[in-house]
Scaffold this motif. Structure first.
Motif, mmCIF file in Angstrom:
data_model
loop_
_atom_site.group_PDB
_atom_site.id
_atom_site.type_symbol
_atom_site.label_atom_id
_atom_site.label_comp_id
_atom_site.label_asym_id
_atom_site.label_seq_id
_atom_site.Cartn_x
_atom_site.Cartn_y
_atom_site.Cartn_z
ATOM 1 N N LYS A 143 67.176 40.690 10.987
ATOM 2 C CA LYS A 143 66.164 42.113 10.739
ATOM 3 C C LYS A 143 65.970 41.953 9.523
ATOM 4 C CE LYS A 143 68.293 44.732 14.428
ATOM 5 N NZ LYS A 143 68.954 46.075 14.847
ATOM 6 N N THR A 144 66.502 41.811 8.408
ATOM 7 C CA THR A 144 66.080 42.188 7.106
ATOM 8 C C THR A 144 66.302 40.870 6.047
ATOM 9 O OG1 THR A 144 68.335 42.894 6.343
ATOM 10 C CG2 THR A 144 66.679 44.513 7.025
ATOM 11 N N VAL A 145 66.722 39.748 6.579
ATOM 12 C CA VAL A 145 66.923 38.633 5.764
ATOM 13 C C VAL A 145 66.008 37.361 6.592
ATOM 14 C CG1 VAL A 145 68.371 36.767 5.121
ATOM 15 C CG2 VAL A 145 69.130 38.932 5.035
ATOM 16 N N LYS A 146 64.970 37.045 6.206
ATOM 17 C CA LYS A 146 64.017 36.156 6.735
ATOM 18 C C LYS A 146 64.026 34.698 6.265
ATOM 19 C CE LYS A 146 62.729 39.599 9.484
ATOM 20 N NZ LYS A 146 63.037 39.473 10.912
ATOM 21 N N PRO A 147 63.362 33.721 7.105
ATOM 22 C CA PRO A 147 63.503 32.246 6.714
ATOM 23 C C PRO A 147 62.143 32.134 5.478
ATOM 24 C CG PRO A 147 62.579 32.391 8.758
ATOM 25 C CD PRO A 147 63.012 33.876 8.350
ATOM 26 N N ILE A 148 62.759 31.157 4.776
ATOM 27 C CA ILE A 148 61.576 30.682 3.591
ATOM 28 C C ILE A 148 61.826 29.123 3.681
ATOM 29 C CG2 ILE A 148 63.048 31.110 1.719
ATOM 30 C CD1 ILE A 148 60.455 31.633 -0.014
ATOM 31 N N LEU A 149 60.729 28.392 3.747
ATOM 32 C CA LEU A 149 60.915 26.872 3.638
ATOM 33 C C LEU A 149 61.080 26.525 2.034
ATOM 34 C CD1 LEU A 149 57.790 25.773 5.752
ATOM 35 C CD2 LEU A 149 60.011 25.737 6.407
ATOM 36 N N GLY B 151 55.685 17.364 6.996
ATOM 37 C CA GLY B 151 56.426 17.902 8.168
ATOM 38 C C GLY B 151 56.606 19.395 7.887
ATOM 39 N N LEU B 152 56.827 19.854 6.517
ATOM 40 C CA LEU B 152 57.196 21.335 6.324
ATOM 41 C C LEU B 152 55.944 22.061 6.445
ATOM 42 C CD1 LEU B 152 59.743 20.609 3.301
ATOM 43 C CD2 LEU B 152 60.077 21.403 5.685
ATOM 44 N N ALA B 153 54.831 21.286 5.998
ATOM 45 C CA ALA B 153 53.421 21.804 5.928
ATOM 46 C C ALA B 153 53.072 22.546 7.415
ATOM 47 C CB ALA B 153 52.520 20.937 5.201
ATOM 48 N N ARG B 154 53.298 21.509 8.277
ATOM 49 C CA ARG B 154 53.140 21.745 9.916
ATOM 50 C C ARG B 154 53.969 22.774 10.133
ATOM 51 N NH1 ARG B 154 52.602 15.969 9.679
ATOM 52 N NH2 ARG B 154 54.693 15.661 10.315
ATOM 53 N N LEU B 155 55.263 22.831 9.832
ATOM 54 C CA LEU B 155 56.091 24.019 10.112
ATOM 55 C C LEU B 155 55.574 25.252 9.407
ATOM 56 C CD1 LEU B 155 59.590 22.399 9.753
ATOM 57 C CD2 LEU B 155 58.441 23.117 12.010
ATOM 58 N N GLN B 156 55.246 25.211 8.513
ATOM 59 C CA GLN B 156 54.704 26.552 7.816
ATOM 60 C C GLN B 156 53.412 27.228 8.627
ATOM 61 O OE1 GLN B 156 52.435 26.513 3.890
ATOM 62 N NE2 GLN B 156 53.842 28.078 3.411
ATOM 63 N N LYS C 169 53.014 26.585 11.756
ATOM 64 C CA LYS C 169 53.235 27.044 13.022
ATOM 65 C C LYS C 169 54.022 28.157 12.972
ATOM 66 C CE LYS C 169 56.461 25.781 16.969
ATOM 67 N NZ LYS C 169 57.094 24.549 17.400
ATOM 68 N N TYR C 170 55.004 28.493 11.828
ATOM 69 C CA TYR C 170 55.611 29.755 11.942
ATOM 70 C C TYR C 170 55.212 30.830 10.907
ATOM 71 C CZ TYR C 170 59.516 27.478 14.698
ATOM 72 O OH TYR C 170 60.108 26.785 15.769
ATOM 73 N N GLY C 171 54.224 30.554 9.969
ATOM 74 C CA GLY C 171 53.600 31.319 9.100
ATOM 75 C C GLY C 171 54.840 31.840 7.961
ATOM 76 N N VAL C 172 55.766 30.976 7.633
ATOM 77 C CA VAL C 172 56.564 31.381 6.765
ATOM 78 C C VAL C 172 56.347 30.894 5.106
ATOM 79 C CG1 VAL C 172 58.414 31.394 8.491
ATOM 80 C CG2 VAL C 172 57.859 29.296 7.184
ATOM 81 N N PRO C 173 56.862 31.614 4.383
ATOM 82 C CA PRO C 173 56.401 31.324 2.801
ATOM 83 C C PRO C 173 57.294 29.988 2.314
ATOM 84 C CG PRO C 173 58.024 33.170 2.735
ATOM 85 C CD PRO C 173 57.572 32.950 4.387
ATOM 86 N N GLY D 7 50.032 20.518 0.970
ATOM 87 C CA GLY D 7 49.622 21.848 1.391
ATOM 88 C C GLY D 7 50.739 22.987 1.244
ATOM 89 N N LEU D 8 51.223 22.811 0.211
ATOM 90 C CA LEU D 8 52.729 23.644 0.035
ATOM 91 C C LEU D 8 52.620 24.398 -1.295
ATOM 92 C CD1 LEU D 8 55.428 21.411 1.525
ATOM 93 C CD2 LEU D 8 54.576 23.366 2.570
ATOM 94 N N PHE D 9 51.426 24.853 -1.780
ATOM 95 C CA PHE D 9 51.293 25.609 -2.955
ATOM 96 C C PHE D 9 50.323 26.864 -2.821
ATOM 97 C CE2 PHE D 9 49.644 25.509 -7.503
ATOM 98 C CZ PHE D 9 51.078 25.359 -8.090
ATOM 99 N N GLY D 10 50.879 27.647 -1.979
ATOM 100 C CA GLY D 10 50.177 29.045 -1.771
ATOM 101 C C GLY D 10 48.945 28.663 -0.626
ATOM 102 N N GLY D 11 47.615 29.326 -1.279
ATOM 103 C CA GLY D 11 46.728 29.312 -0.417
ATOM 104 C C GLY D 11 46.550 29.935 0.900
ATOM 105 N N GLY D 12 46.829 31.223 0.928
ATOM 106 C CA GLY D 12 47.243 31.713 2.247
ATOM 107 C C GLY D 12 48.615 32.202 2.896
ATOM 108 N N TYR D 13 49.513 31.433 2.108
ATOM 109 C CA TYR D 13 50.978 31.405 2.381
ATOM 110 C C TYR D 13 51.673 32.097 1.156
ATOM 111 C CZ TYR D 13 50.059 29.250 6.758
ATOM 112 O OH TYR D 13 49.565 28.823 8.159
ATOM 113 N N PRO D 14 52.643 32.780 1.106
ATOM 114 C CA PRO D 14 53.511 33.214 -0.101
ATOM 115 C C PRO D 14 54.008 32.197 -0.611
ATOM 116 C CG PRO D 14 53.754 34.975 1.748
ATOM 117 C CD PRO D 14 53.058 33.790 2.117
ATOM 118 N N CYS D 15 54.093 31.859 -1.917
ATOM 119 C CA CYS D 15 54.573 30.755 -2.556
ATOM 120 C C CYS D 15 55.474 30.923 -4.069
ATOM 121 C CB CYS D 15 53.552 29.476 -2.670
ATOM 122 S SG CYS D 15 54.329 28.043 -3.570
ATOM 123 N N ILE D 16 56.748 30.749 -3.892
ATOM 124 C CA ILE D 16 57.441 31.230 -5.171
ATOM 125 C C ILE D 16 57.795 29.819 -6.006
ATOM 126 C CG2 ILE D 16 59.253 32.498 -6.117
ATOM 127 C CD1 ILE D 16 59.285 33.975 -3.205
#
Length: 396
Positions: free
Chosen positions: A158-164, A179-184, A186-190, A223-232
């Motif tokens: 509930k309060t701990v969520k996944p991040i790639l 492959g990770l970009a495709r999963l992002q 699909k799942y909309g994860v940061p 495709g793993l540098f923000g741009g619509g998805y949170p990125c830390i």
């Protein structure tokens, strides 16, 4: 004043006379927004304070990979992660962005223990299919398959969520990154990873990704540098003007880790420059490169590091004030998770109660501001007498 669900209804100067609710009286203690740790490596907790004289790559090969490999043992993972979760919450850290190891089952155990303790935020199963060690490396297909299994199992939290979490580009082949970009998508994860931590790492990126304009651009090409998805991105010690501009344009958040950057001699990140240019900056303990889990100590380390940079620049770079350091180690992280600085109606309360009575004596009566400053520099775990996370009193 809190609603029944733990969200803030209002902030009052005194108890409302018509309040028909339970009143918790903390006396003269300080009530402050809790801490947020935006970068730490959970499986490195058993090796705090080890290898501090080694540069990054040697430190990884000598200590880190061997330690992380032990988390293939689920019983070991449970024991370590239960203690880590307890130590985090009792130290006043209620939100995290955290690396696990590459082990799916251990990552799920970590998420369970954090949620049980009251710690909220993001946890990532690490991906690494090259440049690891014999005991700590996946095949590309195994990494993709296990990441998918992990993502599908995260729905119960509930309060701990996944991040790639690609460890960093040297640890991940191009095939895995795509492959990770495709999963992002699909799942909309940061996404979280490391960026421009030291010069040898940056030189390695030039060899691996010769077409990239800078380290951040290498992530962008996958495709793993923000741009619509949170990125830390942790560190950003040597991010040049082009990279900082790209981070700003893509909404990439910096997790500044002063302790580890100094321990491993990576350098001192240009925090004032990042802030002045409009980049989003938060703080991370980066255990075990950093040897301090308590975020008030991470805050004071960040302030000291900024003063060192201030002296190096002949005063051109202003150092962080106590208020600014605390903001980066608390409110800036809460804002990343959708909250606000301070206590704002509508937010779930994330707070610590600090009994500073054992260090309030001084030559003159202390103002609230002076008590706050002393608390940041001097508090220990026993001074934190209560912790509220996501609207619940989890330490009392």
């Amino acid at each position: 004043v809190l609603h029944d669900d733990g969200s803030i209804q209002s902030v009052e100067k005194a108890v409302p006379q018509n309040a028909d609710a339970e009143v918790i009286d903390y006396g003269d203690s300080l009530i402050m927004p809790s801490f947020v740790d935006m970068h730490l490596h959970a499986p490195q907790y058993p090796m705090l304070g080890m290898g501090m004289d080694l540069p990054l790559i040697d430190w990884l090969n000598t200590y880190t990979f061997k330690t992380e490999a032990r988390f293939e043992d689920s019983d070991y993972a449970r024991r370590i992660y239960k203690k880590l979760a307890s130590d985090l919450i009792t130290s006043g850290t209620t939100r995290v962005c955290m690396f696990s190891s590459l082990h799916t089952d251990a990552t799920l155990i970590l998420m369970e223990e954090l949620e049980k303790a009251g710690v909220t935020g993001y946890v990532g199963k690490v991906n690494m299919d090259r440049n690891g060690s014999p005991e700590l490396q996946e095949t590309t297909e195994q990494s993709k398959r296990e990441t998918l299994r992990w993502l599908d199992a995260c729905g119960r939290f509930k309060t701990v969520k996944p991040i790639l979490t690609p460890r960093f580009i040297p640890s991940c082949t191009d095939d895995l990154m795509y492959g990770l970009a495709r999963l992002q998508a699909k799942y909309g994860v940061p996404v979280q990873s490391h960026l421009s931590e030291n010069y040898s790492e940056i030189a390695w990126i030039r060899e691996l990704c010769p077409r990239s304009k800078h380290y951040g651009d290498a992530y962008e090409q996958f495709g793993l540098f923000g741009g619509g998805y949170p990125c830390i991105m942790a560190h950003c010690v040597h991010s040049d003007e082009r990279e900082r501009e790209a981070m700003r344009e893509h909404g990439v958040v910096t997790a500044h880790c002063a302790g580890s950057n100094i321990n491993i001699c990576s350098g001192v990140a240009p925090v004032r420059t990042l802030l002045r240019e409009g980049n989003l900056v938060t703080l991370g303990s980066d255990i075990a490169g950093g040897a301090l889990l308590a975020m008030n100590k991470v805050i004071t380390m960040s302030i000291r590091a900024s003063k060192f940079r201030h002296m190096q620049s002949d005063g051109k770079d202003e150092f962080l004030t106590v208020e600014e350091g605390y903001y980066l180690g608390s409110s800036a992280g809460h804002e990343y998770f959708g909250g606000h600085g301070g206590f704002v109606p509508g937010d779930y309360i994330h707070a610590i109660v600090v009994d500073d009575s054992d260090f309030t004596e001084a030559a003159h009566p202390l103002s609230v501001r002076e008590r706050f400053e002393r608390a940041i520099y001097m508090m220990h775990r026993h001074n934190i007498v209560s912790v509220w996370s996501e609207g619940k009193n989890v330490v009392c």
